[in-house]
Design an enzyme around this catalytic site. Structure first.
Site, short mmCIF file in Angstrom:
data_model
loop_
_atom_site.label_atom_id
_atom_site.label_comp_id
_atom_site.label_asym_id
_atom_site.label_seq_id
_atom_site.Cartn_x
_atom_site.Cartn_y
_atom_site.Cartn_z
N LYS A 144 0.84 -1.21 0.00
CA LYS A 144 0.00 0.00 0.00
C LYS A 144 0.88 1.26 0.00
CE LYS A 144 -0.16 -0.28 5.04
NZ LYS A 144 -0.97 -0.75 6.20
N ARG A 184 1.22 -10.85 7.23
CA ARG A 184 1.14 -9.66 6.37
C ARG A 184 2.31 -8.74 6.73
NH1 ARG A 184 -4.03 -9.67 8.89
NH2 ARG A 184 -3.39 -7.76 9.95
N HIS A 225 -6.25 -7.11 12.95
CA HIS A 225 -5.00 -6.34 12.97
C HIS A 225 -4.69 -5.96 14.41
CE1 HIS A 225 -1.85 -4.17 10.97
NE2 HIS A 225 -2.32 -2.96 11.18
N ARG A 228 -10.50 0.27 15.11
CA ARG A 228 -10.30 1.06 13.89
C ARG A 228 -11.24 0.45 12.87
NH1 ARG A 228 -4.30 1.47 11.24
NH2 ARG A 228 -5.02 -0.45 10.30
N CYS A 263 13.77 23.45 5.53
CA CYS A 263 12.89 24.32 4.73
C CYS A 263 12.11 23.45 3.74
CB CYS A 263 13.70 25.37 3.99
SG CYS A 263 14.89 26.24 5.03
N MET A 264 11.32 24.09 2.90
CA MET A 264 10.53 23.31 1.94
C MET A 264 11.42 22.55 0.96
SD MET A 264 7.57 24.50 -0.75
CE MET A 264 6.43 25.09 0.49
N ASP A 265 12.49 23.20 0.52
CA ASP A 265 13.30 22.63 -0.55
C ASP A 265 14.73 22.34 -0.14
OD1 ASP A 265 11.07 23.31 -2.32
OD2 ASP A 265 11.78 25.36 -2.02
N TYR A 272 15.82 29.52 8.44
CA TYR A 272 14.67 30.26 8.98
C TYR A 272 14.62 30.23 10.51
CZ TYR A 272 12.40 30.26 4.35
OH TYR A 272 12.07 30.44 3.05
#
Ligand SMILES: *Cc1c(COP(=O)(O)O)cnc(C)c1O
Length: 412
Positions: A45, A233, A177, A145, A335-337, A279
């Protein structure tokens, strides 16, 4: 076995995730050794926990998996389409009302009935497809769940037995599970095991004769042979990670990491003592130093919680690939990148040098231990599952091994 050579980092590529499919095959073999009397379901998955669903599925089947497990209908149908005529059983377990039951039945996917409504939709799907649905009942034994509650189970079993008698479906499996299998000895494990046995008794009593009963995830596969039943599994362990810090290192179980996440320094420069880095200036240089810019960030799946500075040490990164490789911690905010490393005064690194955030030491950092996904999980307050699964689509997967996708084959 171990000791693969990584291909050269292509010029211009800021980052890559090397996925060693032979490690998947070997890990599956090792896991079958842990559960020799049970069949093995490779859980693929979430795009194979970020590794690539189809390549991982093929490599797992080569190692002796006979089942593939996915969460969503879309994943199950993509798996069937991608594998063509390959002989494997496929189980999907997280279906929402209105899910394409008929398509799943036509594609010979085992559909999970985890609530009373799903039984009705499975029957309708079987009628629309004009064939018998293969159904697996998921029982809630204490995870609270998914799954049919023990209270609803007798009614669901009566209805399932009737639908089986009329040829609309066949109950081929019963499963559940575990909530706390990664904490060996947790009292809920015994409670859930007993509830599962009780559920199996009710199934039997309803006259149903499933082919497979299954309860064990990776953690139970590694620690609880008594819970292996007919099928285990395995997800995280197949990708070469231990299910949690309490279960030791992957190597102790004969497993090795499949994914290695690397980037190349995009900038190396001098920064004076006392300067804030990245940052928020979470990190301040203690001396005149060299900083290295790593061009990956949370946009690529590096957790921002792996930032390092006043609040604690950042995520670990192995710098270099030779005998002088060493492990440093992220300096300042992720940071993001991008993120920054403090390479220290007089550092010898250059822009273009390879750094490894986590994965295998094979062909990477001789003399330094490459951090693993668990180390990043520890730094970011999460689990290794999330570290690999969240790796973004911006990071190209580079496949190694006998079962790598061929040129021209659509990469997932
Ligand atoms: C994800 C999942 C697994 C695999 O769990 P691991 O801990 O990764 O081995 C097994 N069964 C079900 C129902 C799951 O959702």
């Amino acid at each position: 076995m171990a000791g693969v050579t990584f291909p050269p980092f292509p010029d211009g590529a800021p980052a890559r995730a090397v996925v060693d499919l032979d490690a998947v095959t070997d890990n599956v073999r090792a896991l079958r050794g842990h559960a020799p009397s049970s069949a093995l379901m490779a859980v693929v998955k979430a795009d194979g926990y970020g590794h690539g669903m189809l390549p991982v599925a093929r490599a797992a089947l080569a190692g002796g998996a006979t089942w593939l497990g996915v969460a969503t209908a879309e994943e199950a149908l993509a798996l069937r389409a991608g594998l063509g005529g390959v002989d494997a059983r496929v189980l999907v377990w997280l279906l929402a009302p209105g899910a394409p039951f008929a398509d799943l039945v036509r594609a010979d996917v085992d559909v999970t009935v985890a609530a009373p409504w799903a039984l009705e939709e499975a029957v309708a799907g079987a009628r629309a497809a004009g064939r018998t649905a293969r159904v697996q009942l998921k029982v809630d034994t204490g995870l609270s769940r998914g799954g049919v509650t023990m209270g609803d189970l007798p009614g669901v079993l009566r209805r399932a037995a009737a639908a089986e008698a009329s040829g609309e479906l066949r109950v081929v499996g019963v499963f559940s599970h575990l909530a706390c299998a990664d904490e060996p000895g947790h009292p809920s494990i015994a409670r859930q095991a007993a509830a599962f046995d009780a559920a199996l008794g009710l199934v039997e009593g309803a006259g149903l004769r499933p082919e497979v009963r299954h309860l064990a995830n990776s953690a139970a596969t590694l620690t609880r042979p008594d819970l292996h039943h007919d099928l285990v599994r395995t997800g995280i362990s197949m990708y070469g990670m231990a299910p949690g810090p309490l279960l030791g290192a992957p190597g102790e179980h004969g497993l090795r990491p499949v994914m290695t996440f690397q980037a190349r320094l995009a900038n190396v420069k001098q920064v004076a003592a006392g300067e804030g880095v990245s940052y928020g200036h979470l990190y301040t240089t203690a001396q005149d130093t060299t900083v290295g810019l790593v061009p990956v960030g949370y946009g690529d799946g590096v957790p921002r919680h792996g930032s390092g500075g006043s609040a604690g040490p950042g995520g670990p990164v192995a710098v270099g690939t030779g005998t002088d490789a060493r492990v440093l911690r992220v300096a300042g905010r992720v940071c993001m990148d991008q993120l920054v490393l403090d390479l220290g005064p007089g550092a010898a690194e250059r822009a273009g040098d390879v750094v490894t955030l986590f994965g295998s030491s094979d062909g990477v950092a001789h003399g330094a231990t490459v951090p693993n996904a668990q180390d990043w999980a520890d730094a970011a307050g999460t689990i290794s599952y999330e570290i690999v699964t969240r790796l973004g689509t911006r990071v190209p997967r580079v496949y190694l091994g006998d079962h790598r996708p061929t040129e021209g084959e659509a990469q997932p």
